[in-house]
Motif scaffolding. Sequence first.
Motif, PDB file in Angstrom:
ATOM      1  N   GLU C  35     -25.722  40.862 -35.765  1.00 53.53           N
ATOM      2  CA  GLU C  35     -27.092  40.511 -36.152  1.00 53.53           C
ATOM      3  C   GLU C  35     -27.434  41.012 -37.552  1.00 53.53           C
ATOM      4  O   GLU C  35     -28.405  40.576 -38.159  1.00 53.53           O
ATOM      5  N   LYS C  37     -27.072  40.668 -40.843  1.00 54.86           N
ATOM      6  CA  LYS C  37     -26.550  39.679 -41.782  1.00 54.86           C
ATOM      7  C   LYS C  37     -26.712  40.178 -43.209  1.00 54.86           C
ATOM      8  O   LYS C  37     -27.755  40.755 -43.559  1.00 54.86           O
ATOM      9  N   LYS C  60     -33.869  45.836 -38.078  1.00 51.20           N
ATOM     10  CA  LYS C  60     -32.612  45.430 -37.417  1.00 51.20           C
ATOM     11  C   LYS C  60     -31.698  46.634 -37.211  1.00 51.20           C
ATOM     12  O   LYS C  60     -31.033  46.744 -36.182  1.00 51.20           O
ATOM     13  N   TRP C  64     -30.599  47.920 -33.559  1.00 46.95           N
ATOM     14  CA  TRP C  64     -29.161  48.058 -33.339  1.00 46.95           C
ATOM     15  C   TRP C  64     -28.843  49.454 -32.788  1.00 46.95           C
ATOM     16  O   TRP C  64     -28.144  49.607 -31.785  1.00 46.95           O
ATOM     17  N   PRO C 107     -27.633  41.678 -26.455  1.00 51.87           N
ATOM     18  CA  PRO C 107     -27.731  41.289 -27.869  1.00 51.87           C
ATOM     19  C   PRO C 107     -28.892  40.338 -28.173  1.00 51.87           C
ATOM     20  O   PRO C 107     -29.432  40.367 -29.277  1.00 51.87           O
ATOM     21  N   THR C 110     -32.192  42.316 -28.401  1.00 53.73           N
ATOM     22  CA  THR C 110     -32.011  43.190 -29.568  1.00 53.73           C
ATOM     23  C   THR C 110     -32.251  42.411 -30.858  1.00 53.73           C
ATOM     24  O   THR C 110     -32.917  42.879 -31.780  1.00 53.73           O
ATOM     25  N   ALA C 111     -31.690  41.206 -30.919  1.00 52.01           N
ATOM     26  CA  ALA C 111     -31.880  40.360 -32.096  1.00 52.01           C
ATOM     27  C   ALA C 111     -33.350  39.986 -32.254  1.00 52.01           C
ATOM     28  O   ALA C 111     -33.903  39.979 -33.359  1.00 52.01           O
ATOM     29  N   GLU C 115     -35.644  40.899 -35.380  1.00 53.94           N
ATOM     30  CA  GLU C 115     -36.180  39.811 -36.208  1.00 53.94           C
ATOM     31  C   GLU C 115     -37.705  39.847 -36.259  1.00 53.94           C
ATOM     32  O   GLU C 115     -38.295  39.587 -37.306  1.00 53.94           O
TER      33      GLU C 115
ATOM     34  N   LYS D  37     -29.794  31.660 -29.574  1.00 50.25           N
ATOM     35  CA  LYS D  37     -30.221  32.027 -30.933  1.00 50.25           C
ATOM     36  C   LYS D  37     -31.700  32.362 -30.931  1.00 50.25           C
ATOM     37  O   LYS D  37     -32.501  31.691 -30.270  1.00 50.25           O
ATOM     38  N   VAL D  38     -32.038  33.395 -31.710  1.00 48.45           N
ATOM     39  CA  VAL D  38     -33.438  33.783 -31.878  1.00 48.45           C
ATOM     40  C   VAL D  38     -34.209  32.605 -32.475  1.00 48.45           C
ATOM     41  O   VAL D  38     -33.789  32.047 -33.493  1.00 48.45           O
TER      42      VAL D  38
END
Lengths: 205, 205, 205, 205
Positions: C35, C37, C60, C64, C107, C110-111, C115, D37-38
């Motif tokens: 995640e 990026k 993020k 994480w 995940p 978490t993402a 975000e 996907k978020v």
Amino acid sequence: MRFLERFARGELRLNRLEAFSDGVFAIVVTLLVLELKVPVLSEPHSVRELGHGLIELLPKFCSWLISFVIVCKFWLNHHHIIGLARHANYALIWLNSIFLMFQSFIPFPTALLGEYPENPLAVTLFGVVMAFNTLLFIAVHAYILKHLLKAEFVGTQDPHIIRKSFVGVGSYLAGAAVAWLNVEAAFILYALTPLFFIVPPQPQR
Amino acid sequence: MRFLERFARGELRLNRLEAFSDGVFAIVVTLLVLELKVPVLSEPHSVRELGHGLIELLPKFCSWLISFVIVCKFWLNHHHIIGLARHANYALIWLNSIFLMFQSFIPFPTALLGEYPENPLAVTLFGVVMAFNTLLFIAVHAYILKHLLKAEFVGTQDPHIIRKSFVGVGSYLAGAAVAWLNVEAAFILYALTPLFFIVPPQPQR
Amino acid sequence: MRFLERFARGELRLNRLEAFSDGVFAIVVTLLVLELKVPVLSEPHSVRELGHGLIELLPKFCSWLISFVIVCKFWLNHHHIIGLARHANYALIWLNSIFLMFQSFIPFPTALLGEYPENPLAVTLFGVVMAFNTLLFIAVHAYILKHLLKAEFVGTQDPHIIRKSFVGVGSYLAGAAVAWLNVEAAFILYALTPLFFIVPPQPQR
Amino acid sequence: MRFLERFARGELRLNRLEAFSDGVFAIVVTLLVLELKVPVLSEPHSVRELGHGLIELLPKFCSWLISFVIVCKFWLNHHHIIGLARHANYALIWLNSIFLMFQSFIPFPTALLGEYPENPLAVTLFGVVMAFNTLLFIAVHAYILKHLLKAEFVGTQDPHIIRKSFVGVGSYLAGAAVAWLNVEAAFILYALTPLFFIVPPQPQR
């Protein structure tokens, strides 16, 4: 105080700690390749355009190679130090988990280094993360030597081994500092550092 | 010289080397499918559009299949040769790590082949990477035969086995060369090569 | 009824259950980093722009870190409770699979949290998913205590252990509720919750 | 003929076959979540917009759940049938590799189903892939029963077990056919099919 003592308890089998760690090492090492993205071509048949696209990926190949060697070295040395322990306790498991957390972080600074190989901040960050990983590794190593060493290894370990391990930390940090003057020099330092302790020290008899 | 000698030291257990290798093989083989991206449709309900989208994925399916079979074969033969070793030393671990590094690289040329199946450079690269992987495998095999062979297997191994293994290298390189004349022929060569040595040679008594 | 009885049958080895679980834990923990990026820069050499990009990634990094610690704690406690079982039966395998299903789901929230760290719904969902994972963990634990406890551990387990485990559920749900008033407070609760039971309870003699 | 005979040779340890298979199962099951996907929000703080985005992900959650249960069932039954074998030979390893190849393919039809849940072709493909996976599983099972069954299990296996396993194939194919009339009905069939043989049959004494 009593809270901290609880961490020294437990006689856990090492095999699941090894399995979990090997899983993380194997995935980290394999995820690194996901950063190598297929170049987008305007003309799919063009050998020339694809050639150019691949040459542009060169910094990514370099950072992939360097990180792969570094993670393999961590794996090998991890193998070595876990072999020194008679069993695991909760302190070891948590130290090891924190170490693995930052191992699993490695794909991020690797991607950053591959994407912005001429940005000093990106190059510096790579070195700082590797230095930090080395510190965490040293913490796991020192904990085992102090608290969990197998009877058969008592007295066979180099008494200066922990101090010597700081050479790696220093070398990564030197690379991180040099990055602000010359990024190529930092790349070279990062590539050379894993050659130190590439073979774990033997017990002394 | 003394530096090189240190690699021959160490009597490491093979189980973590196997666990790490199996992890890498399993992940490589599974990551290959991530290249198969769901086609983007302008009309989500259209069977026709989705059908076209899937047919366009055909080269990706082919390259996925070929790479999967190749990696499985490497895994099987790896299983075979590690079974010949009495233990691991640092040289074996590093040879094996370099071999795994280029195994974990396989998703990249596979993606390249799937994306640009008619670009000779992409098709060539696939063959060159596979030839290189085969060379690294031969290096691990030869090292074990020479330095780490279990006593029970001494004299049972085909003395020409290493030379025979070069057939695979040659065949991948032939595909890489043929790609410049005819990409379909290269695909066929790549698909046929893993059939050689699909079953490891038996010990001779 | 007879359908349900079948689940209590079977004397399965625990080692493959552990291997499968360790694989899932290791992959979940490693995927979390995907995640993170690399920031897109308009000026690749700009230290300032990259610095800003990394600071924007801060939420993020936080999510994480929190998720990593939570999954490691689940792994450690899983290690502990599986060690209490004398063997596996089909009920345990399915309970464990459902538990792993929602571990592998981690995940996603978490993402979401990383975000949209200021969106109360995103922050709430994270807590709800973690509470649900804790419930599933409790179910596996309770099943082992009731049906599969090793003879040597009978009478050594804290009889209130299951009830105490609900503190974790409550704490995650409190975070999920608090998120609608103050998202920072929810983050802090999520970060503190794994500290409870960070070391599994010892058998009482 | 002599080529085929070579596959029946070899007495390979089952532990690496299990480790490789467990790795693939664990990764497949965990990769499934990457499809979630978020949602992209125009207003990051909007609870309403995020709520809508999550509701739109519902078909993806469903296909994720169904695939997860299916892969776990394959894993459990794989565990069961490998436990029947006295050792591995090359034929088993290759049958198992082909089976794993199509297990690792599952994320693709799952993503397709989640992305285009109302496109009959996408829904059909999911069922066809699952039917094919079940066929490959049956092939591995039948091979073990015929050639590699442990002495202690001879005569304890249901002689109609292979024929009964085709119920799963038929059910997935029925779902694939029904998809052209009613996609919801196909979803329900896919969700119900893994309930068959959710517990492997016990040996008969």
